[in-house]
Design an enzyme around this catalytic site. Sequence first.
Site, short mmCIF file in Angstrom:
data_model
loop_
_atom_site.label_atom_id
_atom_site.label_comp_id
_atom_site.label_asym_id
_atom_site.label_seq_id
_atom_site.Cartn_x
_atom_site.Cartn_y
_atom_site.Cartn_z
N SER A 303 4.45 -2.55 43.02
CA SER A 303 4.75 -2.81 44.06
C SER A 303 6.00 -3.28 44.12
CB SER A 303 4.17 -4.72 43.90
OG SER A 303 4.28 -5.29 44.87
N ASP A 314 11.88 10.41 44.92
CA ASP A 314 12.23 10.88 45.64
C ASP A 314 14.06 11.49 46.75
OD1 ASP A 314 9.30 11.30 45.65
OD2 ASP A 314 9.33 9.64 48.20
N LYS A 328 -0.16 0.02 43.73
CA LYS A 328 0.00 -1.58 44.60
C LYS A 328 0.86 -0.83 45.92
CE LYS A 328 0.20 -5.50 46.38
NZ LYS A 328 0.95 -6.40 47.39
#
Length: 543
Positions: A303, A314, A328
């Site tokens: 999460s 990224d 998740k």
Amino acid sequence: MARISAFRPLLLAVALVAGLYIGRSTGPATDPGPLGLLSPRTPDPATKIARVLDLIDRQYVDTVEKNALVDDVLQDILQRLDPHSYYISAEELRAAQEPLEGSFDGIGVEFSIQRDTVVVVAAIEGGPSEALGIRPGDRILRADTMPLAGVGITNDGVMRSLRGPKDSQVTVDLLRPGRDGTFEVTITRGKIPIHSVAVALLDDDGTGYIKVIRFARNTHAEFVEAANDLRDKGMKHLVLDLRGNGGGYLNAAIDLADEFLPAGRTIVYTQGRNSPRKDIVATRRGGFEEIPLAVLIDETSASASEIIAGAVQDNDRGTILGRRSFGKGLVQEHVDLPDASAVRLTTARYYTPSGRSIQRPYGNGVDYHGDLEHRYAHSEMLSADSIRIDSSQVFHTRSGRTVYGGGGVMPDIFVPADTTEGSRFFTRLVFSGTLHQFAFDAVDRRRRELGRYGSPEEFVRRFEVDEALMRELLQRAAEEGVRPDEGDMERSAQAIALRLKAGMARNLWGNAGFYGTVLGSDSIYARAREALAAGSPDLAGTR
């Protein structure tokens, strides 16, 4: 968290609760059939369920606990939607929120039940017990009129006795090793912090290490304080450890990611069927945008941890090391119900800046809750080649590196789980509690002598688990029915000695002692230090 007002499953749930209280006076929406059931012409499923529950309430042969029945039905409805939509009773909600809110009311001690006696492990810094001089090793025998020593004492029982409203008082009877007799202390309860940063350490080479164990309301402030302190001491690189961190508040993760990313960079975006895409971007307030960064993850990082790992990866801001994260990535909206219970309903998905969905697959034919077992079975924890990547989901980082979707965050540098020193005996020593108990006893009988090391760093450098202490541990284990098989000690002796030393250090100096000891043999941390020292472009960040 934002609140929602109109989602069909929620309306169904609320109507279901209300249906229990319709009573005999409420007429059906259409003509009832036999036994008062609605006819097939009923258009509203919520009313249909409410009528059935009302019927049970009025006519079922046995007494029914209505609240428990409603809780079960609500849970079943929500769990049919996805693995992370669920109903929380009022009692469960209070227990779940406390760690995320970041504090509770109490006397401010960490304790352990040893041989049916409550033993203080540590007095929490800044709490009322520390102010009164309560020390590690003190035994709490009684709280007001409630005995806290004897067969059957439980953690829950101790917490009920010691916790209470802020400014209320409790009188405890203490027994201190080396002091004759017991003595009383009256403690005024206060607000006790629950920390998100487990430890912040600085290695000799200038590598800072910060372990964040949850994302709570105070996580960002704790991190900034810890990181600034390490920087003032000469930190040159930072290792952020999110292993074992199952997540928490989204805003806490966003604020922490913002510390590392320059203004305008995407941190995460959310999107769902009834939730238009929402991009969350970094601001100008980041205080650690230039420091070389490594982030540690494993299969239990979930999460909010995955949001940070995905944002760092990224944006090519740092290198991710370890093993594939949990996966998740469903956004839950929290809705309070009138009886102080709540519903958490999935309304969107999290996506990393490159467009990857963090959520791993679920639904028909997918053993969602057995995923970690499948990873072990397919050797994913030991070999990067065994990881099942969905090669059809190809994405690219800001600098053009290829990353894959399909659930979770794949590390840039895979580090396998260390099984070289594992054995059945080592596992049994740990999970039987034998090693934990022995570490406590080894410290407890010579706490003053060991305290002369002065600091956890000095203890880590100078203290060694000698042969005599190991023989004593093996004798204790044998007395408790835990014996090594042939070859176990040859394989696991060093690991057992390290864990024993770490357990002793924790009893003396808390998390600083424990992590300061175990990091020396942590393969993922060692690999992160190597990468940081090499000055990898990925770690330095790409502008």
